[in-house]
Design a protein around this motif. Sequence first.
Motif: not given
Length: 820
Positions: A102-115
Amino acid sequence: MAIWGTGPGLQRLAAVNHNILGRRFIVVAFFFFAVGGVLSMLIRAQLATSHSAFVGPEIYNQIFTMHGTVMMFLFAIPMFEGLAMYLLPKLIGARDLAFPRLTAYGFWCYLFGGGIILVAMLMGVAPDGGWFMYTPLSSRPYTPGINADVWLLGITFVEISAVTAAVEITVTILKMRAPGMTLARMPIFAWYMLVTAGMMLVGFPPLILGSILLEMERAFDLPFFDPTRGGDALLWQHLFWLFGHPEVYIIFLPAAGALSTIIPTFARTPLVGYRAIVAAIVAMGFLSFGLWVHHMFTVGIPHLALAFFSAASALVAIPTAVQIFSWIATLAQGRPRFDIPMLYVAGFFIVFVMGGLTGVMLAMVPFNAQAHDSYFVVAHLHYVLVGGFVFPMLAAAYYWLPHFTGRLPVFKLSIPAFWLIFIGFNLTFFLMHLTGLMGMPRRIYTYPGNFGWDWLNLLSSVGGFILTSGFVLILVDIVLQFRLGLPFRRDPWQAGTLEWAMPTPPPAYNFAAIPRIDRRADQLEPHRMGAEIAAGRGYLGFTRLGRQETLGVDMMTGEPDQVIVLPRPTFLPLITALVTGVVFLGLLFKLYWLAAAAALCVLGMFLLWPLEIGQKRDTGPIDIGEGEAVPVSDEVGASPVWWGTLASLAVDAALFASLAFGALFLLVIAPGWPGPQAGAALWPYAAAAGLAMVVAALVRRRAEAVNGAGGSPMVPVGAALLLHAGAIVALVLLGFNLPDPTAHAAGAVCLALILYAIVHCGVGCLLSINTMLRIGGGFVSAIRNVDFRLGRAWADFTVVTGLVALALVLGVPAMAEVLR
């Protein structure tokens, strides 16, 4: 390391270890901080002189909006998330977080959303309605392009990361502490993060709901915020500030936790007033949710409400003062030694206290009415946020950077950097108090030259560039420490917390053995404990079956009650986040067929996550060392999965409460209610949907009972699946019989309530499918019954919220008639 480590190359993309993910959050957050800093320099270049032609109004509005958005959503919150993810397991004696994937999924969502947001800015279609996106300015008639959609969808994408982090932090602190670490023995930083995570569970859903409703208005013309069709623009402000003001404390509390850890270390004495601070931060968490109208004093709130919110806004200064006086008392009682982190602690005291004093001024309604929407508010905001977050985070960076690098700083660039930051900040923002009191409004791209604002703005802009040069020196200093710093063995600060009792940089497993804690966990002896832990003396000082094992404890007593087996690296979080990104891009570009298909794929991905987790036989208690044995978490009722589900339901409940609040707010406040009526045609479908949900919940309970008795639960689980599917059919028919939802907000609100119930019945179907797959895979038994407990909890929650939603759909028009 063979068990806990992450492979090289592309295997790094499958990382789920909290050390890697915490560092990634911090690095990406620092990158967005740099972006926000560049944007602030562009703002100050534009405002340095009157009638400036540096950028036009359209570009300026994008720059101004993106600066606030980046700093609030893409820097501040992810930065403390990353720090918490990296530090918390080490501070409380765990080997990882409760839900690494879940931590990994949250990181990728943060990176892609910010991107998504960053690419939109580079393409000239960035949000331009302010970081608060007030309606009706952000509604389609006034913002017809995709600028506002980028904000609404991108920020919602990023908020997935915040919500997952809140669930992760809450469960990790409550269930994964070292044996003997009761709540009263937790390090103070863990208390700060526990309260912060609880605030996030309740505080973020109003913003998520508001973003969804505004996007539905923009995409499908549902008039939630249109006063000509029964909506109200103030509903957005209420939903936004229900999130926005608690967010100030969500940002401040982790920074205060860092201060409460750093100050005792350099004062060389335990923290004074530990229990008082715990009470203060809990009080601050509660009070922060009663302040949101603090930002709306001039919109026409009744006088009695103004008095209440003004008093609450002043009252929150008391728990803040308790913490500040506790830190001062700690320094006074100890024998302080001066080092780089203490420079930034001193800067915090000066800047944050000044911001707090102007905050009390703005809490007074008469003064607020004069200073509202002026540069005085801009100055106050930056004194509070920079003083209360950036200065403590810089202190934390220099305090914990040796833990990341295994090296000590050798070049003292941080000292001139501090003075550049401190002087530049005060030169920039102190003068804004004066321009605000002289009448300069905020959010303007230019101003006339005959009001006496020119010299103040020019000096503010000069200060902004001095401030930026200080941060550049900080970056250089950090790079030099990574490259040239002096290695050290352990605990360079002579601290009393557990993270210094391990090698640095830390191994993937943190602790070779998990120690027993017999005192408050900020008064330990890391140097002595480190050698014992490295020698394997403690709990789980061995490996078993190649599994990643850590301990779970009783929430109150801290005694071991389970062995938690954590998942290995996997690409599933990355792939799921990528497909989630396709959902948001489909919505952004109005490709709704693509968004729907991707959403189904995301649901399918989440079904794959738990399929190989767990064990296929009952083992009973297993050895954990120190002569003790406890069962595996699959065989325990109070497992992290169970508590994670309850935390997720708390988020869901806050979302539903916000939706119900919106319905009742429009009912009471908005003009033109009740709108078109549907009559008695709704009752049969509502009754059928409600009955199906109630029976589905009862059948899920029956399935749990059958499984506990050793029988086959396939039939009742399948029946629950069919009942939830039947409820969806009835709810869809109910929605088709509503009055036109684009004609009046009453119909739009009823449609939103029905869609909420449909989504929850759909998730109930997926949980039933997952349970059947788990039964078929042999992961379920009378003891290993967590799947049934989760399904029952979700079905019960769906019944409660579904019946309330149906009651509102049927009762709101009648209540509107009575009020009219």
